[in-house]
Design an enzyme around this catalytic site. Sequence first.
Site, mmCIF file in Angstrom:
data_model
loop_
_atom_site.group_PDB
_atom_site.id
_atom_site.type_symbol
_atom_site.label_atom_id
_atom_site.label_comp_id
_atom_site.label_asym_id
_atom_site.label_seq_id
_atom_site.Cartn_x
_atom_site.Cartn_y
_atom_site.Cartn_z
ATOM 1 N N CYS A 1 0.872 -1.175 0.000
ATOM 2 C CA CYS A 1 0.000 0.000 0.000
ATOM 3 C C CYS A 1 0.907 1.222 0.000
ATOM 4 C CB CYS A 1 -0.924 -0.006 1.211
ATOM 5 S SG CYS A 1 -1.967 -1.490 1.346
ATOM 6 N N GLY B 1 4.180 7.406 -1.458
ATOM 7 C CA GLY B 1 5.471 7.030 -2.024
ATOM 8 C C GLY B 1 6.691 7.378 -1.205
ATOM 9 N N SER B 2 6.525 7.972 -0.032
ATOM 10 C CA SER B 2 7.694 8.358 0.770
ATOM 11 C C SER B 2 8.499 7.138 1.205
ATOM 12 C CB SER B 2 7.244 9.139 2.010
ATOM 13 O OG SER B 2 6.563 10.307 1.645
ATOM 14 N N LYS B 3 7.808 6.093 1.648
ATOM 15 C CA LYS B 3 8.511 4.882 2.094
ATOM 16 C C LYS B 3 9.104 4.136 0.898
ATOM 17 C CE LYS B 3 5.471 4.220 6.100
ATOM 18 N NZ LYS B 3 4.423 5.163 5.651
ATOM 19 N N ASP C 1 -0.563 0.218 -5.247
ATOM 20 C CA ASP C 1 -1.638 0.919 -4.539
ATOM 21 C C ASP C 1 -2.972 0.646 -5.214
ATOM 22 O OD1 ASP C 1 -1.662 3.032 -2.186
ATOM 23 O OD2 ASP C 1 -3.265 3.591 -3.567
ATOM 24 N N CYS D 1 -0.541 3.876 11.000
ATOM 25 C CA CYS D 1 -0.424 5.173 11.667
ATOM 26 C C CYS D 1 -1.622 5.351 12.596
ATOM 27 C CB CYS D 1 -0.315 6.313 10.661
ATOM 28 S SG CYS D 1 -1.627 6.354 9.437
#
Length: 865
Positions: free
Chosen positions: A189, A193-195, A221, A339
């Site tokens: 998921c 896109g940061s990870k 995604d 989160c």
Amino acid sequence: MGGRRGSRTQRKHFKQNRENVWKRPKTDSSSDPQNPNSNNPPWQPFATQNPSFDEYYKEQGIVSPDEWDAFMEVLRKPLPAAFRINSTSQFFEDIRSQLENDFMKSLQAEAVEGGDLEPIKPLAWYPDNLAWQSNFSRMQIRKNQTLERFHEFLKLETEIGNISRQEAVSMVPPLFLDVHPDHFVFDVCAAPGSKTFQLLEIIYHSAKGGSLPEGMVLANDLDVQRCNLLIHQTKRMCTANLIVTNHEGQHFPGCRSHKNISIGSETTNELEQSITQLLFDRVLCDVPCSGDGTLRKAPDIWRKWNGGMANGVHCLQIQIAMRCLSLLKVGGRMVYSTCSMNPVENEAVVAEILRRCGVSVELVDVSNELPQLIRRPGLKKWKVRDKGVWLASYKDARKLQKNGIVPSMFPSGKNYTDLTNNKKSANGENVNSEDIVQLDGPVPSADDLEEEVSDLPLERCMRIVPHDQNTGAFFIAVLHKVSQLPAIQEKSASSQRKLSTRNELHENLSDQATEEINGLEVISGDGTDEKILEVASKADKNISKIASEADERISEVTSDDEKISEVALEADLVDEPDEGAPESNSSEATQGAADKKIDSAKTGEKRKLQMQGKWKGVDPVLFFKDETTINSIKTFYGIDESFPLTGHLVTRNNDANHVKRIYYVSKSVKDILDLNFRGGQQLKITSVGLKMFERQTSREGSSAPCSFRISSEGLPVILPYITKQILYASAADFKHLLQYKSIKFADFVEADFGQKAANLMLGCCVIVLRDADKSLSDHIQVDTSTIAIGCWKGRSSLSVMVTAIDCQELLERLSVGMETEKNGTLAPENHSELDEKQDMSGENGTSLEEHDAEAKKIQDISATE
């Protein structure tokens, strides 16, 4: 069905983009408090409180009572900004040094003098001082010159891709994956896109000598729009080791090779030597969640929050996690994260994973890793709340007929039933007696609830809470796959049973044929020729019919045999309970689901192969095999034969004559594309590869010997292998090119350089910055520190083919200490006939201005992600 309906509702919610509620909108006359005719009240910030939230988390014991006030105080404050230096950037050391020796020290000095500033600081737990945190208001930035300069620095480096803005706790999960440069990594998921960007950094940073790593990242995604955001974020990485797909995480395809499909001139034996099933060494399973860990950056959640939000995504989270484990190699590692602070989405999901997988999966103790990261152990007991009622076990839910609650939400995971329902589940299906406890006595009051305590090692999970290190909240669990999952083993046993059926069919065929022949021998004794002929004819037909049926059934068994592992992956590994229904452990039900999958696979196989992956709205991924064009590129740029071009080039256009872009893929990505083709194009690929070559579209470009130029993104990869159309410029001439964009041959500082540039063939060329101690004729050994740009050699001048923002970045790197160049704007663009804004048009004719406008929109959307 209840579970699917609930999860779809949640997924629809997750698609919605979240507004930046901390930013005050512009005041208009209708909301002006000074305007007596105003119909609307003035803008007010969100109330950062919710009584239900307080009651819920106090009862769950997320933090101790004596630190509750400190927890809530920090939770109500805006989140500090955090960013990460891209460790693969050739300037990352310069950027880190500038942060440490310039901005941090300057702000520290001003903080001591003024007392109202907090200096920027590196995150102590992130390796090598590559992650930083700052906490300034807009008012402070406007009033302080150092802060304003720092803010402009961040904007420029972020746009270039040297810095990525990312919430601090969001950086944690990839660090626990233990990624190596040869690993295949799955980010299920992945948007925004940061990870994914971080995972690519880790793979590249540990690779050898600037070469492409052997590993890759497959980022997926559910939502197409979020996939586009993901593509935009990762495009700054300029990587050939990334595939972006668009699938539901819990139904991600089990991509397997069909051996009877050939590719071009390849033989079956050659295909069998390549990978036949898509499995991953590492999986990042950062699932959709209620998101109350992001309250500091998204305060609108305060008014929306309720205790049942976690219940609605619990089953979906289990399904995604189990699917990810099925795609993980034995010996691999998966990180499950959310989160959210809610144990129903966190410990409850991990506990259910461990129950389903048994000894096949273990929860890893990572308490010794990243020792400076303050984290808290996972909970072993918690309660479930539904519509204002506290539930300590599934027994309470059954008595109160809470249909939206499932046993896996509770610490023990036990199912309960009463004496009158004949051991039926809530949806009427039979369930096994194991782990079922019969109800007795009345439902206790909330004060008398007997809390369940999990017997699993959930303390190995970690929960990050905001007031420990001034961050958001996050939950992380690290899982290690020890052996094949139980359901896979069950499918293997079924496969053996189906294989034995083949032998039985052969035996039956032999027996029936023997009986027919024996019948002929008996009849032949009475001397009646007509009867003999009649029986012989009948026997021939029967034998032919039996043989035909046997061959067909044997073929089905063989086909089923080849698909059995794929079905084990595509089917739910264990029966997924509907929301409101207890789980069934029936192996017969699992086998039935697998059989249905097999039947569906057989009927849909031909259709899949005919489609060849032409997903609606998504261009196909095709290997570029135009040898004439490839040889033209090789000859024009003198590309060394050691650089693997053949088989590594892909396009998204069926018509080879009208291909505008050619992308380069690494060996690992190439292997997966091959596998996907052999499997009938099961992967819906939205982006793949590094843009390496672009077709010339200008009038002058069409007359060049080579119709393709080298893309700026692909230049660092191919640069060490270019032997023609390459020049080495002095620092003065290199800076002038960046400043003025186009220079006539006679106007270069070094006349010899201008002459050499004039002697190049018409078309794209590469200009490399040479060291001061090197002469024009010296050959420069290219490495990761080499600075080079693509240019266009015209009839009378040399023009850069680099965006203005990239030119500005390079100038600032080459002009350290020169504040006039560092803070001033560049000279107006003076492009040649091959104007970059015209030439760098997209596949559908998108101009650079349109692309920049679209990128700005995407940046605005991702600002709060």
